[in-house]
Structure formats: structure tokens, C-alpha cells
Design an enzyme around this catalytic site. Structure first.
Site, PDB file in Angstrom:
ATOM      1  N   GLU A  95       0.828  -1.199   0.000  1.00  0.00           N
ATOM      2  CA  GLU A  95       0.000   0.000   0.000  1.00  0.00           C
ATOM      3  C   GLU A  95       0.863   1.249   0.000  1.00  0.00           C
ATOM      4  O   GLU A  95       1.942   1.278   0.590  1.00  0.00           O
ATOM      5  CB  GLU A  95      -0.931  -0.009   1.217  1.00  0.00           C
ATOM      6  CG  GLU A  95      -1.908  -1.160   1.133  1.00  0.00           C
ATOM      7  CD  GLU A  95      -2.942  -1.181   2.257  1.00  0.00           C
ATOM      8  OE1 GLU A  95      -3.856  -2.003   2.177  1.00  0.00           O
ATOM      9  OE2 GLU A  95      -2.817  -0.401   3.200  1.00  0.00           O
ATOM     10  N   CYS A 108       3.461   8.335   1.564  1.00  0.00           N
ATOM     11  CA  CYS A 108       3.904   7.390   2.583  1.00  0.00           C
ATOM     12  C   CYS A 108       4.191   6.072   1.862  1.00  0.00           C
ATOM     13  O   CYS A 108       3.287   5.462   1.287  1.00  0.00           O
ATOM     14  CB  CYS A 108       2.793   7.243   3.617  1.00  0.00           C
ATOM     15  SG  CYS A 108       3.164   6.091   4.918  1.00  0.00           S
ATOM     16  N   CYS A 115       6.264  -7.374   7.364  1.00  0.00           N
ATOM     17  CA  CYS A 115       7.356  -6.881   8.215  1.00  0.00           C
ATOM     18  C   CYS A 115       7.657  -7.946   9.255  1.00  0.00           C
ATOM     19  O   CYS A 115       6.752  -8.593   9.780  1.00  0.00           O
ATOM     20  CB  CYS A 115       6.949  -5.586   8.915  1.00  0.00           C
ATOM     21  SG  CYS A 115       8.275  -4.901   9.949  1.00  0.00           S
ATOM     22  N   CYS A 119       5.556  -5.773  15.780  1.00  0.00           N
ATOM     23  CA  CYS A 119       4.988  -4.844  16.781  1.00  0.00           C
ATOM     24  C   CYS A 119       3.531  -5.243  17.005  1.00  0.00           C
ATOM     25  O   CYS A 119       2.763  -5.393  16.047  1.00  0.00           O
ATOM     26  CB  CYS A 119       5.088  -3.405  16.295  1.00  0.00           C
ATOM     27  SG  CYS A 119       6.783  -2.918  15.945  1.00  0.00           S
ATOM     28  N   CYS A 122       0.532  -3.381  15.298  1.00  0.00           N
ATOM     29  CA  CYS A 122       0.674  -2.977  13.895  1.00  0.00           C
ATOM     30  C   CYS A 122       0.081  -4.018  12.943  1.00  0.00           C
ATOM     31  O   CYS A 122       0.423  -5.203  13.016  1.00  0.00           O
ATOM     32  CB  CYS A 122       2.146  -2.767  13.575  1.00  0.00           C
ATOM     33  SG  CYS A 122       2.451  -2.457  11.820  1.00  0.00           S
ATOM     34  N   CYS A 338      -0.571   6.181   8.016  1.00  0.00           N
ATOM     35  CA  CYS A 338       0.704   5.485   7.856  1.00  0.00           C
ATOM     36  C   CYS A 338       0.859   4.492   8.996  1.00  0.00           C
ATOM     37  O   CYS A 338       0.529   4.788  10.131  1.00  0.00           O
ATOM     38  CB  CYS A 338       1.859   6.470   7.932  1.00  0.00           C
ATOM     39  SG  CYS A 338       2.154   7.315   6.406  1.00  0.00           S
TER      40      CYS A 338
HETATM   41  N1  SAH Z   1       8.687   0.052  10.403  1.00  0.00           N
HETATM   42  C1  SAH Z   1       8.852   1.445  10.554  1.00  0.00           C
HETATM   43  C2  SAH Z   1       8.050   2.255   9.572  1.00  0.00           C
HETATM   44  C3  SAH Z   1       6.649   1.804   9.277  1.00  0.00           C
HETATM   45  S1  SAH Z   1       5.502   1.941  10.631  1.00  0.00           S
HETATM   46  C4  SAH Z   1       8.547   1.871  11.991  1.00  0.00           C
HETATM   47  O1  SAH Z   1       8.046   1.062  12.754  1.00  0.00           O
HETATM   48  O2  SAH Z   1       8.878   3.007  12.318  1.00  0.00           O
HETATM   49  C5  SAH Z   1       5.270   3.706  10.731  1.00  0.00           C
HETATM   50  C6  SAH Z   1       4.734   4.198  12.062  1.00  0.00           C
HETATM   51  O3  SAH Z   1       3.374   3.788  12.236  1.00  0.00           O
HETATM   52  C7  SAH Z   1       5.503   3.661  13.246  1.00  0.00           C
HETATM   53  O4  SAH Z   1       5.813   4.682  14.157  1.00  0.00           O
HETATM   54  C8  SAH Z   1       4.525   2.693  13.848  1.00  0.00           C
HETATM   55  O5  SAH Z   1       4.749   2.505  15.213  1.00  0.00           O
HETATM   56  C9  SAH Z   1       3.202   3.355  13.569  1.00  0.00           C
HETATM   57  N2  SAH Z   1       2.056   2.447  13.697  1.00  0.00           N
HETATM   58  C10 SAH Z   1       1.994   1.131  13.389  1.00  0.00           C
HETATM   59  N3  SAH Z   1       0.773   0.623  13.667  1.00  0.00           N
HETATM   60  C11 SAH Z   1       0.043   1.638  14.168  1.00  0.00           C
HETATM   61  C12 SAH Z   1      -1.288   1.743  14.657  1.00  0.00           C
HETATM   62  N4  SAH Z   1      -2.110   0.704  14.663  1.00  0.00           N
HETATM   63  N5  SAH Z   1      -1.704   2.947  15.118  1.00  0.00           N
HETATM   64  C13 SAH Z   1      -0.866   4.012  15.112  1.00  0.00           C
HETATM   65  N6  SAH Z   1       0.382   3.971  14.648  1.00  0.00           N
HETATM   66  C14 SAH Z   1       0.851   2.801  14.202  1.00  0.00           C
HETATM   67 FE1  SF4 Z   2       7.123  -3.361  11.216  1.00  0.00          FE
HETATM   68 FE2  SF4 Z   2       4.780  -2.326  11.871  1.00  0.00          FE
HETATM   69 FE3  SF4 Z   2       6.663  -2.555  13.718  1.00  0.00          FE
HETATM   70 FE4  SF4 Z   2       6.980  -0.721  11.745  1.00  0.00          FE
HETATM   71  S1  SF4 Z   2       5.380  -0.756  13.324  1.00  0.00           S
HETATM   72  S2  SF4 Z   2       8.511  -2.201  12.521  1.00  0.00           S
HETATM   73  S3  SF4 Z   2       5.965  -1.849  10.036  1.00  0.00           S
HETATM   74  S4  SF4 Z   2       5.654  -4.271  12.638  1.00  0.00           S
END
Ligand code: SAH
Ligand code: SF4
Length: 357
Positions: A95, A108, A115, A119, A122, A338
């Protein structure tokens, strides 16, 4: 794309020059093609109108013709945000999000399909790592988004690597994509307008400082304590101290200021005590904290905190002189914020494949 074809976006300048030479064309044609792709965003050789027709045909054959358009584009109700679901040549889905926010228009970008970091909050993390994106697959997202912006009489001003995947876990391709985006004879974006968001891969934070010192760094921290951080970001290898050290080295090498992203989860990491400990951790760094209230989505852990608790967290940081902002949300009605991207079609139509990677 047909078999044996080369995607022009996968070629650097030398490789493109070699292709042009191999079809017996003069060297200046390669500069023309480069400008067509990166300045004008023309990805279909047949549409490169300043080239002779026979060369356009030859190039089109060599490159297997234009790639398909995005599978699906959704625009938020307020028109601020569009999300494209893009099918890659092997069927993987990624996406890309265009965020219109005058005077800035930001894309973005995804850096991986899925990934590995896992997390817990996420949506992308649920898929596990499916594969790395190629340089061309990364660049195509920026070129597509710029074309949409231009169609609307706007211009793409900023690129953030905050889509699907962990950009610093795909470092060589990320680095080459940044080089192309900032090539003054190509895409022509200032490195100051690019932000790489990382979960905190320490070695590559340092490499980024050397290879692209003017690119902005954002580090997703989410916790002031090692144990809580491990609970929220289970797969990442670096400890909080290692991440902070790498960020300090990055700041010393570049003179830049880092942004720490902190996703707030109700009752998990959003108390004033957490904020105070976070402020202690960040002492001495040129840092700015961006608070992101969780966007809950199906299958992921966590609840969104109340407005009151978000403001309380912000206040506790401000009381300790930590610069802090709360992320403005756009496009949440189409799940286009994002970091909450996951290739929805995978979930709906491809039941044969495991979502958890
Ligand atoms: N992997 C990288 C970049 C992609 S995620 C990273 O983790 O930084 C981009 C941002 O979106 C990160 O700060 C992540 O913590 C945040 N993010 C992921 N899932 C989310 C959610 N459900 N609600 C709000 N922010 C989220
Ligand atoms: Fe990966 Fe999502 Fe964690 Fe970013 S926030 S490192 S995309 S699992």
C-alpha cells in the site's frame, strides 16, 4: 511483465546506459529516458514522446511494457488522503498513501511486503515478512503518487518511509531509492524532504547518517523501559540503550534533530509516569517526540487512549522541556494512516495464504 523483460526502474544510470548501447542507440538517449522516467514520471516507453517511435517500441519490448495500475485506489471522505493497493509482479500486495495537506503533499511509502518486527499493535506486523521490495518497487510508489498530485495541479513535496515494512531492514535498496529520489537530474527531491521511520536498527541508523546525512530520521520508540519495549516490539534485536546510542551518534554526525514516534496504547504505555521516564531517557538528545494515539484495527493488540490521557502525556513531556506534538490523523476512515496498512485484499480474498506470515 513478460519473461526476460527488465523493469526500467530497476536500472541505475550505468545499467540504463548499457541497455541503450545494447540496442545500438547513442548515449544521449539514455539521459532522455532517465528524464522521462524521473522528471516526468513516464513509466510506459511508448509514451516517451521525445523519443523516436522505433526506439519507443524497442524499449517497450525490452521492458515488457507498462506495469499494471494499482489494484484499487480509495480516497477518504474529506478528500485529504488516497490509498493505493498495488499488486507486485508476483502477486504480493503493498500500500502507498498520498496525504494532501497544503502546502505539503506527502507520500507514505512501503519498503517491504509485510514486516518481520511483529509490533503487537501494527497491522503490517501481523503478516510477518513476506519479502523485500526492490528499488524499482519502492520508487514506483513515489512516481505514482507524484503523478496523482500533478493530475490535481499539485506537487509532491515530501516522502516518508512509514508505510508497510521496516526500511532499515531493506537497507541497500532503501539507500539506492533515496539516491534516485534526490538525484538533481532525476526526481529532484531535497533530502530534507525525506523521512525514514525505523523501529531502531542501530547499525543502519549509523549507516544512514553517513550515506544520507540530510535525510530526516524518525525512530519508533513506544516505551521508556526495556521490558515494555520488548513486549510491544518483540522481534527487534536492539536494546533501548543501543537505539539511543545510535541516535546520539546519528545526531553528532549529521547535526540533525531526531523525531521519536511513540504510539500511545490505553493503559499500557500512556501514563504520566511513562512520560516522565521517557523524558529522562531522552535527556541530552536533540529530539522531538511525536505522539500517535493508537489506530486500532482488527487482529491487533491495544485500545486507543482517551484524549485526556494523550494531553496528560504531552503535558508531562512539556513540563520536562521535551518538544512534543500529537500526530494529526488523516484518512482514518479508509485505514490509510501510515503504519496501519496491511493489504486488505490479502485478508479478504486470499484465504489460502497465512496472514501471520
Ligand atoms: N517500520 C517502521 C516504519 C513503518 S511503521 C517503523 O516502525 O517506524 C510507521 C509508524 O506507524 C511507526 O511509528 C509505527 O509505530 C506506527 N504504527 C503502526 N501501527 C500503528 C497503529 N495501529 N496505530 C498508530 N500507529 C501505528
Ligand atoms: Fe514493522 Fe509495523 Fe513494527 Fe513498523 S510498526 S517495525 S511496520 S511491525
Amino acid at each position: 511483465m513478460t519473461e526476460g523483460a527488465v523493469d526500467l526502474l530497476e536500472l541505475d544510470r550505468e545499467a540504463l546506459a548499457a541497455l541503450v548501447e545494447s540496442i545500438n542507440q547513442p548515449a544521449y538517449r539514455s539521459r532522455q529516458i532517465w528524464r522521462q522516467i524521473y522528471e516526468r514520471g513516464v513509466l510506459d516507453p511508448l509514451q516517451m514522446t521525445d523519443l523516436p517511435t522505433d526506439l519507443r517500441r524497442q524499449l517497450s519490448q525490452a521492458s515488457g511494457g507498462p506495469l499494471d495500475d494499482p489494484v484499487q485506489v480509495q480516497t477518504s471522505a474529506d478528500g485529504s488522503t488516497s490509498k493505493a493497493l498495488i499488486a507486485l509482479s508476483d502477486g504480493e500486495l503493498i500500500e502507498t498513501v498520498l496525504i494532501r495537506s497544503a502546502p505539503r503533499d506527502t507520500v507514505c511509502i512501503s519498503s517491504q511486503a509485510g514486516c518481520a518486527m511483529g509490533c503487537v499493535f501494527c497491522a503490517t506486523g501481523l503478516q510477518g515478512l513476506r519479502r523485500q521490495l526492490t528499488v524499482g518497487e519502492i520508487l514506483r510508489q513515489a512516481i505514482l503518487a507524484r503523478a496523482w498530485a500533478r493530475d490535481e495541479g499539485r506537487d509532491l513535496t515530501n516522502v516518508v518511509f512509514m508505510g508497510m515494512g521496516e526500511p532499515l531492514a531493506n537497507y541497500p535498496r532503501l539507500s539506492e531509492a533515496i539516491a534516485r529520489l534526490t538525484d538533481p537530474d532525476g526526481f529532484g527531491l531535497s533530502p530534507r524532504r525525506i523521512t525514514v521511520s525505523t523501529v531502531g536498527i542501530a547499525t543502519n541508523i549509523r549507516r544512514l547518517a553517513i550515506d544520507h546525512p540530510r535525510v530526516n530520521l524518525a525512530v519508533s520508540l513506544h516505551a521508556p523501559d526495556p521490558q515494555l519495549r520488548r513486549e510491544l516490539v518483540p522481534v527487534d534485536g536492539a536494546s533501548l540503550d543501543e537505539i539511543i546510542d545510535a541516535v546520539r551518534d546519528h545526531g553528532d554526525a549529521t547535526g540533525g534533530r531526531v523525531t521519536f514516534e511513540y504510539v500511545l496504547l490505553d493503559g499500557v504505555n500512556d501514563s504520566r509516569a511513562h512520560a516522565r521516564r521517557l523524558a529522562d531517557r531522552l535527556r541530552g538528545l536533540r529530539a522531538h517526540v511525536n505522539l500517535i494515539p493508537l489506530n486500532p484495527s482488527p487482529g491487533v493488540v491495544g485500545r486507543r487512549p482517551s484524549r485526556r490521557s494523550v494531553l496528560g502525556f504531552q503535558q508531562a513531556l512539556q513540563d520536562r522541556n521535551v518538544p512534543v506534538t500529537i500526530r494529526v490523523e488523516q484518512g482514518s476512515d479508509i485505514a490509510a494512516a501510515c503504519g496501519q496498512l496491511r493489504g486488505d485484499r490479502v485478508r479478504r480474498s486470499d484465504t489460502g495464504r497465512s496472514d501471520s506470515g
